[in-house]
Write an enzyme that holds these catalytic residues in place. Structure first.
Site, PDB file in Angstrom:
ATOM      1  N   CYS A 112      21.386  46.453  43.441  1.00  6.77           N
ATOM      2  CA  CYS A 112      19.967  46.772  43.412  1.00  6.77           C
ATOM      3  C   CYS A 112      19.821  48.198  43.963  1.00  6.77           C
ATOM      4  O   CYS A 112      20.794  48.799  44.409  1.00  6.77           O
ATOM      5  CB  CYS A 112      19.174  45.782  44.257  1.00  6.77           C
ATOM      6  SG  CYS A 112      17.424  45.665  43.813  1.00  6.77           S
ATOM      7  N   CYS A 163      17.686  44.716  39.508  1.00 12.87           N
ATOM      8  CA  CYS A 163      16.456  45.501  39.418  1.00 12.87           C
ATOM      9  C   CYS A 163      16.628  46.544  38.317  1.00 12.87           C
ATOM     10  O   CYS A 163      17.748  46.998  38.053  1.00 12.87           O
ATOM     11  CB  CYS A 163      16.079  46.150  40.748  1.00 12.87           C
ATOM     12  SG  CYS A 163      17.063  47.579  41.216  1.00 12.87           S
ATOM     13  N   CYS A 210      26.024  54.779  36.689  1.00 15.06           N
ATOM     14  CA  CYS A 210      27.058  54.569  37.691  1.00 15.06           C
ATOM     15  C   CYS A 210      28.431  54.901  37.111  1.00 15.06           C
ATOM     16  O   CYS A 210      28.627  54.806  35.895  1.00 15.06           O
ATOM     17  CB  CYS A 210      27.060  53.108  38.160  1.00 15.06           C
ATOM     18  SG  CYS A 210      25.573  52.614  39.058  1.00 15.06           S
TER      19      CYS A 210
END
Length: 280
Positions: A123, A199, A207
């Protein structure tokens, strides 16, 4: 066919158009409104519109209307065609040319290391949703899964309502601490089998590639931390989030991992995130 491939590769050669495409790939199978795409990539609305139009014309993404909004999603058929055209001989006796991660899609999944599967819940802040998910999985199926959670933000603290909710459900909260994503990206970090975002903001972030290409899924839900009203109303928001996560994790742990290849498992993971019966 060759001209179509060249056109699609030319469209993707623009860094920001590629950024839009990669965002939609990360959020697959979700369809995102243009405004969320622009916000996630820090683009002007007009600029995002131009990029979305180019990708749509090339057939790399699809567009549909939802009321007053236009929603965009990646066109997986076109994406597969690009890969297939680039590796035309891959299935004609030259499997050695195919990237290993593609060749492994029809294989089953086994724990990357040790006797248990490793699962990471992500998250933006590691304060509520991801902490709840880590705890639920740990206590629901700790004999088969090692659960972790982390946040993409640099600083976060455990939310007191989340801790209170877990205590009320009989969970041990003593092992819990807020963690940053960087802790799980070093050479000594545990190798993940599954990575779930809970989320939208974390799901939209670019990432680094995970070692071993774990199965990933997006189980986005409203942030209970942002709930307004009385303390009772805020506690209700955390109760609903806990229930939704409990249902999804229960469905996940019930899957027949030994009988599913990676592609089938990915479909099940996506379906769990979409299934309204797993939401409170």
């Amino acid at each position: 066919m060759e001209s179509m491939l060249i056109d699609r590769l030319s469209t993707l050669s623009h860094p920001q158009r590629m950024g839009v495409f990669r965002l939609l790939m990360r959020r697959c199978p979700d369809a995102l409104p243009a405004g969320e795409i622009a916000q996630a990539l820090d683009l002007k609305a007009s600029t995002a519109s131009v990029y979305l139009s180019a990708l749509t014309q090339a057939g790399l993404i699809s567009q549909r209307r939802d009321g007053t909004r236009l929603l965009y999603a990646v066109n997986l058929d076109a994406t597969r065609e690009v890969v297939s055209d680039l590796f035309l001989d891959c299935c004609r006796g030259r499997a050695d040319l195919c990237p290993p991660q593609f060749a492994g899609l029809l294989e089953g999944i086994a724990p990357a290391s040790g006797p248990k599967f490793t699962v990471l819940f992500l998250c933006t802040g590691n304060s509520a949703r991801s902490i709840l998910a880590e705890t639920i999985l740990r206590d629901m199926a700790g004999d088969r899964f090692t659960a972790y959670s982390a946040g993409t933000a640099h600083r976060s603290e455990l939310n007191p309502f989340a801790v209170e909710m877990l205590r009320s459900k009989g969970h041990d909260v003593s092992p819990l601490r807020s963690k940053n994503l960087a802790e799980f990206q070093g050479p000594d970090a545990p190798k993940m089998d599954f990575v779930f975002t809970v989320c939208d903001r974390a799901a939209n972030e670019d990432c680094p590639t995970w070692r071993g290409h774990p199965v990933s899924g997006h189980w986005g839900m409203a942030d209970p931390v942002k709930a307004e009203g009385t303390e009772a109303e805020k506690r209700l928001a955390f109760h609903q989030t806990y229930g939704a996560l409990h249902n999804r994790i229960s469905a996940f742990t019930s899957l027949s991992f030994e009988a599913l290849d990676r592609a089938a498992l990915q479909k099940h993971v996506d379906a769990i995130g979409k299934d309204i019966s797993t939401q409170e």
